[in-house]
Scaffold this motif. Structure first.
Motif, mmCIF file in Angstrom:
data_model
loop_
_atom_site.group_PDB
_atom_site.id
_atom_site.type_symbol
_atom_site.label_atom_id
_atom_site.label_comp_id
_atom_site.label_asym_id
_atom_site.label_seq_id
_atom_site.Cartn_x
_atom_site.Cartn_y
_atom_site.Cartn_z
ATOM 1 N N GLU A 31 -19.135 -32.720 39.896
ATOM 2 C CA GLU A 31 -18.348 -33.037 38.400
ATOM 3 C C GLU A 31 -17.391 -31.946 38.465
ATOM 4 O O GLU A 31 -17.354 -30.756 38.874
ATOM 5 N N SER B 141 -9.911 -32.569 43.368
ATOM 6 C CA SER B 141 -10.222 -31.759 42.197
ATOM 7 C C SER B 141 -8.983 -31.181 41.920
ATOM 8 O O SER B 141 -8.064 -30.962 42.546
ATOM 9 N N GLN C 55 -7.759 -20.271 36.734
ATOM 10 C CA GLN C 55 -6.451 -21.078 37.006
ATOM 11 C C GLN C 55 -5.374 -20.140 36.853
ATOM 12 O O GLN C 55 -4.428 -20.558 37.666
ATOM 13 N N ALA D 91 -4.629 -18.249 40.041
ATOM 14 C CA ALA D 91 -4.276 -19.224 41.199
ATOM 15 C C ALA D 91 -2.929 -19.602 41.061
ATOM 16 O O ALA D 91 -2.063 -19.902 41.917
ATOM 17 N N MET D 92 -2.445 -19.921 39.833
ATOM 18 C CA MET D 92 -1.204 -20.411 39.617
ATOM 19 C C MET D 92 -0.053 -19.376 39.755
ATOM 20 O O MET D 92 0.976 -19.431 40.339
ATOM 21 N N SER E 246 -4.583 -22.735 46.526
ATOM 22 C CA SER E 246 -6.006 -22.420 46.770
ATOM 23 C C SER E 246 -6.666 -23.606 47.241
ATOM 24 O O SER E 246 -6.570 -24.642 47.101
ATOM 25 N N HIS E 247 -7.431 -23.207 48.393
ATOM 26 C CA HIS E 247 -8.088 -23.910 49.133
ATOM 27 C C HIS E 247 -9.488 -24.458 48.487
ATOM 28 O O HIS E 247 -10.324 -25.123 49.266
ATOM 29 N N GLU E 248 -9.955 -23.797 47.692
ATOM 30 C CA GLU E 248 -11.183 -23.724 47.121
ATOM 31 C C GLU E 248 -11.471 -25.191 46.156
ATOM 32 O O GLU E 248 -10.262 -25.578 45.261
ATOM 33 N N SER E 249 -12.366 -26.121 46.470
ATOM 34 C CA SER E 249 -12.505 -27.192 45.634
ATOM 35 C C SER E 249 -13.004 -26.858 44.258
ATOM 36 O O SER E 249 -13.683 -25.925 44.199
ATOM 37 N N ASN E 250 -12.508 -27.482 43.320
ATOM 38 C CA ASN E 250 -12.937 -27.424 41.893
ATOM 39 C C ASN E 250 -13.895 -28.264 41.644
ATOM 40 O O ASN E 250 -14.412 -28.307 40.301
ATOM 41 N N TRP E 251 -14.445 -29.227 42.254
ATOM 42 C CA TRP E 251 -15.697 -29.848 42.097
ATOM 43 C C TRP E 251 -17.112 -29.025 41.875
ATOM 44 O O TRP E 251 -17.064 -27.984 42.729
#
Lengths: 577, 104
Positions: free
Chosen positions: A170, A225, B72, B75-76, B82-87
């Motif tokens: 999610e 995402s 966030q 990162a901005m 950023s290659h990190e998924s936010n899922w």
């Protein structure tokens, strides 16, 4: 086994009754209270469902509730703890309703319904997922749900197989596609949780000139995402949505009475572009994870029919099924279906082929209403006569209110509570706006087409679209035939219908085709501006008499507005957006 | 005859009493609403500034955040991708029936 699903206290309160695995009734509370997006406990919708199901409350085995209230409260508290002391006014406005009812859902349900049985709580996005997958035609499918926010989740994905659903991952608040869309809706001067579709309709008039501006505030990963720069948003601690920094970036908030300029159209176009980019990346990632060809979607963002119409072109998914009541109303159906099929373990046996789940009214009821109120009317001798006369009235450029059978479930009018008019008339859009709908000029009207003719008129990859959830381009050579339903970019949000689905509605279209050569009508919702779609004969008559609708065809009765001057009134005096 | 007069007097008396009470209600009701709003405001302000405030300040001293905002913004700020998924992992499958009685 009787399962009642309930959603309420946020927006779009609704109820749904499942009897032995079949959805027998579902309705939004707003249709009964006449209060748009009504949030209150859906007592009227529940009473209707029980009556339609022929049961009383103590015959309900379980009630399914559409969210976990304490989880949602945890998120709300987290917002205030993080943003202290800036969030005081938001806290002051929100907390009383939590203390009065939202934290006491089991006792509220038991008290209001005099119910002694069990109440089961389903996570919000799981209820969305269930509302799509468990009543879809698929034995297995990938599932994506995207909305503003539930408890913590703003989007989630997974898959369904048989009667089971597994959600895998999610996205969490405050990163939310739905809230991004709502923020821009507010910035463009439209009402939040009500008018997002207007922004969607505005987008084809603009160019995505602000796409890079949006990329500054939304970081999109390849898997779909997202991360927001929350300096641009206020919704996590205030009653407003765009922050000062957002306004510096995109310009001042439009006053609702101000003109919509090219800048606003460009912002809408940029928003639509970035929303589609996020959605297609999410879907491509979902396909990689599940390798399933079928897709089910729900959540408020799944009402973005422009994006929906592009899914099969932009992702590997072959078939897409979206719950017609994709916003929070549909979670009542999802909760009921999840309890019946997944928790209790019953095999699925119901596919939602029709959205006609609301109340209908008998000929006797309508006749009594007309006679008691001394309303002048005529009676059709047969269905054939009804269909022929209605088609002729539409062909002669009259605006016809159409009230037949069971009311639709979900936000779209689908031929039960519709206003029908001549799509071939170039002036009909202006006539409808002037006489009846008083809508913003940029908003298109939607077409209904007979199922067998859909390929002739649309660039579409399937032969049916019964729920008006997808926008497709008209074929170029056909656009000039139906100018009143072709949007500025050559598209239309179509509904298909057939003799099996809705014989009278289909019959009117075919009769109209005999007269005009075109099997398409304008189908728009039957309501006064700012009010919910009509539910009862009383609502329908009042709407006709308060607007410029020329005729009302209500079951086998034909009422002409001009024949009843004593009941005429001006609905624009009370209309609100 | 006396009975009838007596009954009429009682009915009239009750009617007059109702009128007086309604008049008092129409004066007191708006005042009571104002008092209720003031008391609500004071109580909610106490809960917010003392309850929420103390917990918030204490947790922030320990570096705890309740919403992931700074990540966030950072990162901005870096303006890099950023290659990190936010899922986030959140597996939801069928649970035993008792779990669904919970509101959390």
């Amino acid at each position: 086994m009787n399962i009642l699903g309930i959603s309420c206290f946020y927006h779009d309160a609704a109820a749904c009754l499942m009897k032995d695995g079949i959805v027998v009734a579902a309705a939004e509370e707003e249709r009964f209270t006449r209060k748009k997006h009504d949030t209150s406990f859906p007592i009227n919708a529940v009473n209707y469902c029980l009556k339609e199901g022929g049961i009383v409350i103590n015959q309900v085995n379980y009630i399914g509730f559409y969210e976990k209230p304490l989880l949602k409260f945890e998120r709300l508290l987290s917002q205030h703890l993080e943003m202290f002391p800036l969030s005081f006014w938001s806290f002051y406005n929100a907390l009383p309703s939590w203390l009065n009812e939202k934290l006491r859902v089991p006792s509220v349900i038991r008290k209001k319904l005099k119910y002694k049985g069990d109440v089961l709580f389903i996570e919000h996005h799981l209820a969305h997922a269930a509302s799509a997958f468990l009543v879809s035609p698929y034995e297995e499918a990938a599932i994506l749900t995207v909305d503003g926010v539930g408890e913590w989740a703003t989007a989630s994905y997974g898959y369904g197989k048989g009667s089971d659903i597994t959600l895998l991952k999610e996205l969490r608040f405050p990163n939310s596609v739905g809230l991004l869309y709502s923020t821009v809706t507010a910035h463009l001067g439209f009402s939040v949780n009500n008018s997002e579709y207007k922004v969607m309709g505005l987008s084809p008039y603009g160019k995505p000139a602000y796409y890079d501006n949006f990329k500054k505030i939304v970081n999109i990963q390849e898997d779909g995402s997202i991360e927001f720069d929350m300096d641009y948003f206020d919704y996590h601690y205030k009653m407003t949505m765009p922050s000062k920094k957002f306004i510096e970036e995109f310009g001042p908030i439009r006053n609702p009475t101000d003109e919509v300029t090219q800048k606003h159209k460009d912002i809408a176009a940029s928003l639509q572009k970035i929303t589609e980019e996020i959605l297609f990346k999410m879907l491509n990632h979902l396909y990689k994870e599940t390798k399933m060809k079928n897709l089910c979607m729900a959540g408020g963002v799944a009402l973005n029919s422009v994006a929906n119409g592009k899914i099969t072109k932009n992702t590997p998914f072959k078939d897409v099924w979206i719950q017609p009541a994709a916003s929070d109303a549909g979670t009542s159906l999802g909760a009921a279906a999840y309890v019946h099929n997944t928790i209790i373990g019953n095999k699925r046996k119901y596919v939602m082929k029709s959205a006609y789940l609301g109340p209908s009214f008998s000929m006797g009821y309508i006749k009594n209403f007309l006679d008691n109120n001394k309303i002048a009317y005529k009676t059709f001798k047969s269905d054939e006569a009804l269909v022929k006369m209605t088609a002729r009235l539409i062909y002669e450029n009259h605006v016809v209110g159409w009230f037949q059978g069971r009311m639709e479930w979900g936000p779209r009018a689908l031929g039960a509570r519709s206003i029908l008019s001549n799509a071939a008339n170039t002036k009909m859009k202006d006539i409808l706006n002037l006489k009846v709908k008083h809508r913003e000029h940029f908003r298109p009207f939607a077409p209904v087409v007979s199922k067998e003719d859909v390929y002739d008129y649309f660039e579409i990859d399937k032969d049916e679209e019964p729920f008006m959830l997808f926008v497709y381009p008209f074929r170029e050579d056909k656009r000039k035939l139906v100018p009143s339903v072709v949007h500025v970019d050559g598209t239309g949000r179509l509904q298909t219908t057939s003799k099996e689905e809705n014989p009278l509605y289909y019959g009117v279209i075919k009769e109209f085709e005999k007269l005009s050569g075109v099997p398409i009508l304008i189908n728009t919702s039957f309501n006064i501006r700012g009010e919910p779609i009509v539910c009862t004969p009383e609502n329908a008559y009042k709407c006709m008499m308060g607007t410029g609708i020329d005729y009302l065809v209500m079951e086998k009765f034909l009422i002409k507005r001009e024949d009843n001057p004593k009941d005429m009134w001006d609905s624009e005096k009370i209309a609100r957006d | 005859m006396h009975h009838k007069l007596y009954k009429q007097n009682i009915v009239h008396g009750i009617y007059m009493l109702k009128k007086v009470l309604n008049a008092i209600k129409s004066v007191l009701e708006p005042i009571s609403k104002v008092i209720a709003n003031v008391i609500n405001f004071i109580l909610l302000a106490i809960v917010y500034f003392i309850g929420v405030g103390m917990v918030s300040l204490a947790m922030k001293l320990f570096g705890k955040h309740f919403l992931e905002l700074k990540k966030q913004n950072k990162a901005m700020e870096n303006k890099g991708v950023s290659h990190e998924s936010n899922w986030q992992e959140h597996t939801v499958t069928k649970q035993p029936l008792e779990q669904y009685y919970r509101t959390f």
